[in-house]
Design a protein around this motif. Sequence first.
Motif, PDB file in Angstrom:
ATOM      1  N   ILE A 187       0.827  -1.211   0.000  1.00 51.92           N
ATOM      2  CA  ILE A 187       0.000   0.000   0.000  1.00 51.92           C
ATOM      3  C   ILE A 187       0.859   1.258   0.000  1.00 51.92           C
ATOM      4  N   PHE A 188       1.769   1.365   0.960  1.00 46.49           N
ATOM      5  CA  PHE A 188       2.537   2.604   1.072  1.00 46.49           C
ATOM      6  C   PHE A 188       3.634   2.694   0.012  1.00 46.49           C
ATOM      7  N   GLY A 189       4.152   1.550  -0.422  1.00 46.32           N
ATOM      8  CA  GLY A 189       5.097   1.578  -1.531  1.00 46.32           C
ATOM      9  C   GLY A 189       4.428   2.046  -2.816  1.00 46.32           C
ATOM     10  N   TRP A 190       3.212   1.575  -3.053  1.00 49.44           N
ATOM     11  CA  TRP A 190       2.458   2.017  -4.227  1.00 49.44           C
ATOM     12  C   TRP A 190       2.234   3.523  -4.169  1.00 49.44           C
ATOM     13  N   ILE A 191       1.757   3.994  -3.037  1.00 52.37           N
ATOM     14  CA  ILE A 191       1.462   5.425  -2.897  1.00 52.37           C
ATOM     15  C   ILE A 191       2.709   6.258  -3.167  1.00 52.37           C
ATOM     16  N   SER A 192       3.842   5.821  -2.654  1.00 53.19           N
ATOM     17  CA  SER A 192       5.091   6.543  -2.880  1.00 53.19           C
ATOM     18  C   SER A 192       5.415   6.615  -4.366  1.00 53.19           C
ATOM     19  N   GLY A 193       5.245   5.500  -5.064  1.00 53.72           N
ATOM     20  CA  GLY A 193       5.527   5.482  -6.494  1.00 53.72           C
ATOM     21  C   GLY A 193       4.544   6.305  -7.302  1.00 53.72           C
ATOM     22  N   GLU A 194       3.267   6.204  -6.959  1.00 53.69           N
ATOM     23  CA  GLU A 194       2.258   6.932  -7.726  1.00 53.69           C
ATOM     24  C   GLU A 194       2.432   8.441  -7.602  1.00 53.69           C
ATOM     25  N   PHE A 195       2.788   8.906  -6.402  1.00 58.50           N
ATOM     26  CA  PHE A 195       2.910  10.336  -6.170  1.00 58.50           C
ATOM     27  C   PHE A 195       4.373  10.800  -6.190  1.00 58.50           C
ATOM     28  N   ALA A 196       5.208  10.045  -6.894  1.00 59.96           N
ATOM     29  CA  ALA A 196       6.622  10.402  -6.994  1.00 59.96           C
ATOM     30  C   ALA A 196       6.773  11.783  -7.603  1.00 59.96           C
ATOM     31  N   ALA A 197       7.829  12.491  -7.161  1.00 62.12           N
ATOM     32  CA  ALA A 197       8.077  13.846  -7.644  1.00 62.12           C
ATOM     33  C   ALA A 197       8.702  13.816  -9.030  1.00 62.12           C
ATOM     34  N   ASP A 198       8.631  14.946  -9.718  1.00 61.50           N
ATOM     35  CA  ASP A 198       9.299  15.084 -11.008  1.00 61.50           C
ATOM     36  C   ASP A 198      10.802  14.897 -10.824  1.00 61.50           C
ATOM     37  N   PRO A 199      11.514  14.495 -11.872  1.00 60.30           N
ATOM     38  CA  PRO A 199      12.966  14.361 -11.758  1.00 60.30           C
ATOM     39  C   PRO A 199      13.611  15.667 -11.323  1.00 60.30           C
ATOM     40  N   GLN A 200      14.671  15.561 -10.528  1.00 59.17           N
ATOM     41  CA  GLN A 200      15.375  16.754 -10.086  1.00 59.17           C
ATOM     42  C   GLN A 200      15.976  17.497 -11.285  1.00 59.17           C
ATOM     43  N   ASP A 201      15.911  18.808 -11.216  1.00 60.96           N
ATOM     44  CA  ASP A 201      16.474  19.681 -12.260  1.00 60.96           C
ATOM     45  C   ASP A 201      15.788  19.501 -13.609  1.00 60.96           C
TER      46      ASP A 201
END
Length: 248
Positions: free
Chosen positions: A156-170
Amino acid sequence: MTSRLRLRPDGTRAPARVPLSPDDVVDAALAMVDRDGFDSLSMRGLAKEMGVYPTALYWHAGNKAQLLALVCQRVLEEIELPPLDGTAWQDWIVAMGVDARRVLGTHPHLAAYFVSQLQVSTSSLLLAERTLAVLSAAGFHGNTLLFAYNNVLGSIFGWISGEFAADPQDADSTWREHFEAELTATDTTLVPTIRSNLPLVANQAFMLRWSSGPAAPMNGSFDFMLRSLTLGLAAQLKAVSGPPHRSS
């Protein structure tokens, strides 16, 4: 007692009438993370935004790591856990997962940080206790209880982390357009399955997305994952329990 500070017309600071509280600090930190991401959070920057001296934040919330732990605890408290009685264990897991995704979806900048840092707080202990209690009542015991618990929270929490991942840095303002163009232009002989299913998977499948959860939610996939998770756990429970004994 520490007070908020306000600016006089000449730019100097004067104490405000409203005293500062730990909740004020956590609320302000969460608002800053929601707006700018957790990397933007600094004790000095938060103090300036709140109109207080940095020492006031350290007094009420500790250092940055301790403050972020309090912020994570605040977010955990927003998750509405289903009642333990009268709810089938599969339905409990699904309901908990849906609400955890709802809550972290409102704090997408915190989602990745939340699962990448060890969480030890009253709220995390309550979530752990309730989840273990549900699985134990369902019949999971010993190592199987541990494995089932880790599967539930990890999925559950691994999925959420992946789904709401941030845009690549820079990343610049056009990286999404570049990624989409590269995906659609990739040689069909190199990735034939992707190309034949491109309308289905483009921007909706992990590693094939150029938008994060807030812009392109993966609702159907998340629901499918939860159903697969509970069905798999039920099959494992049946396998370790063995066939029912027949009376002679």
